[in-house]
Scaffold this active site. Structure first.
Site, PDB file in Angstrom:
ATOM      1  N   CYS A 103      32.185  36.094  37.883  1.00 35.31           N
ATOM      2  CA  CYS A 103      31.915  36.587  39.232  1.00 35.31           C
ATOM      3  C   CYS A 103      31.271  37.966  39.185  1.00 35.31           C
ATOM      4  O   CYS A 103      31.183  38.645  40.214  1.00 35.31           O
ATOM      5  CB  CYS A 103      33.195  36.616  40.058  1.00 35.31           C
ATOM      6  N   PHE A 127      43.495  33.154  33.028  1.00 35.06           N
ATOM      7  CA  PHE A 127      43.318  33.952  34.256  1.00 35.06           C
ATOM      8  C   PHE A 127      43.591  33.044  35.469  1.00 35.06           C
ATOM      9  O   PHE A 127      42.785  32.939  36.384  1.00 35.06           O
ATOM     10  CB  PHE A 127      41.912  34.543  34.360  1.00 35.06           C
TER      11      PHE A 127
END
Length: 394
Positions: free
Chosen positions: A338, A227
């Protein structure tokens, strides 16, 4: 002139008195003060059930969060003067911590400015507004930023999905001066370029200090950055002395920026970009027998809403399991989340379960979180969203 009242139901003032800034729609005494009487973004005096003042807020009758306090004082709306004072206070904090002007300048409720995010890229500012109250004073926001920072340009990236929850339209426009299509970033001594049209504001400053922590663990190692976006982790790993870095992302434009940033730092020969779905890439590399000395897993939020928690937790377990399968003995895993709805213990549990499933030992070496340019409001758990662990996997 006094502000119109917004009265709360009995005992619904406890959270505000404990420090919180939000009023939910079901906490309002709509018989005494109908929410429908307010225009989105209008100011009001929040009162307890007896009429005692609790502070000044802006209101949105169409949102679950019906009001957000901007001051504990009566009749103290969010105007240019208050905006300038809070922005100056936010700037003073950043300038005391960071040696260069590359950081999140304003972090919403964490800086006493609900619904306002400002990222600083040297002489340029990228702004996101997510509340009707802040949208209503947008001209004053721009003027205050000009007074406090004196930037060359201010871009409004008001195209986030969260604006729909406040009934706000989506748009992108330059509010002041000029902002280039490519933004320069300096982080931990490494130079980057990022697209102003990229994810969020173009860069993720919240991991700046976690990426600094990474440096000592990747030197001389082969590193996988999953990512990767534009290479914030991977290119810094190369700059820290990694022998080779493989960056994986599903976005071809993002990987073009990875190559560009690697070249910018003299690491083009040690950084390779792979376009693929992250899970597909991890599975294929494992099947091919590839191994890495360090793997970085920093995905987008797998849990955006509470109802997604079960599927999201499984995604974090799967990602960490597949990452560990690629690690050499005593390799380094950097795992982050997150997702606000995944607490730090949930991420740690995902890592532990992954290690147990593979029969490998896990040692947590460091724990990270968002940096001081993302200050946490202690009464608002939602402002503490980022968590990260650096671990050794035996």
């Amino acid at each position: 002139m006094s502000l119109p009242p917004l009265r709360l139901r009995k005992n619904e003032d406890r959270r505000l008195r404990a420090g919180h800034l939000w009023v939910f729609s079901n906490e309002v005494d709509v018989a005494a003060t109908p929410l429908a009487a307010f225009e989105p973004g209008a100011h009001a005096e929040v009162q307890d059930s007896r009429g005692a003042p609790l502070g000044t807020a802006f209101v949105n009758p169409h949102s679950l969060i019906a009001a957000r306090l901007v001051s504990r004082q009566r009749n103290r709306p969010l105007d240019g003067d208050l905006l300038r004072r809070r922005m100056a206070r936010a700037l003073a904090l950043r300038e005391s911590v960071f040696s260069a002007p590359y950081y999140r300048l304003v972090f919403g409720e964490g800086d006493g400015l609900p619904g306002l995010v400002v990222d600083r890229f040297g002489p340029h500012l990228v702004v996101q507004v997510t509340t009707a109250g802040m949208e209503r004073v947008l001209d004053e926001v721009v003027a205050a930023l000009r007074d406090v920072v004196n930037p060359d340009g201010i871009l409004l990236r008001n195209d986030t999905s969260g604006r729909a929850l406040e009934g706000l339209e989506s748009y992108v426009r330059t509010a002041w001066g000029a902002v280039p299509e490519t933004l320069r970033v300096e982080e931990n001594g490494v130079a980057f370029e990022a697209p102003v049209s990229g994810q969020k504001t173009g860069w993720f400053y919240d991991h700046q200090m976690n990426r600094a922590r990474m440096a000592g663990y990747v030197r001389g190692r082969r590193v996988l950055d999953v990512f990767s976006y534009v290479g914030g982790w991977g290119v810094q790993a190369a700059a820290a002395g990694a022998s080779e870095v493989v960056c994986v992302d599903a976005s071809a434009p993002a990987l073009e920026w990875v190559a560009r940033n690697a070249a910018l730092n003299g690491a083009a020969d040690r950084v390779r970009a792979v376009r693929a779905d992250a899970f597909d890439a991890l599975g294929r590399m494992a099947a091919d027998g590839e191994r890495f000395g360090a793997v970085i897993v920093d995905p987008p939020a797998f849990i955006k809403r509470r109802k997604d928690a079960k599927a999201g937790e499984e995604a974090y377990r799967r990602a960490n399991t597949m990452a560990m399968e690629l690690l050499e003995p005593d390799g380094i895993l950097i795992s982050a989340s997150c997702s606000y709805h995944l607490h730090r213990d949930g991420l740690l549990d995902a890592m532990l379960r992954a290690s147990r499933r593979l029969g490998r030992d896990l040692q947590v070496l460091e724990e990270g979180h968002q940096g001081p340019d993302h200050p946490i409001h202690p009464a608002i758990p939602e402002t503490a969203y980022l968590k990260a662990f650096i671990a050794r996997v035996g």
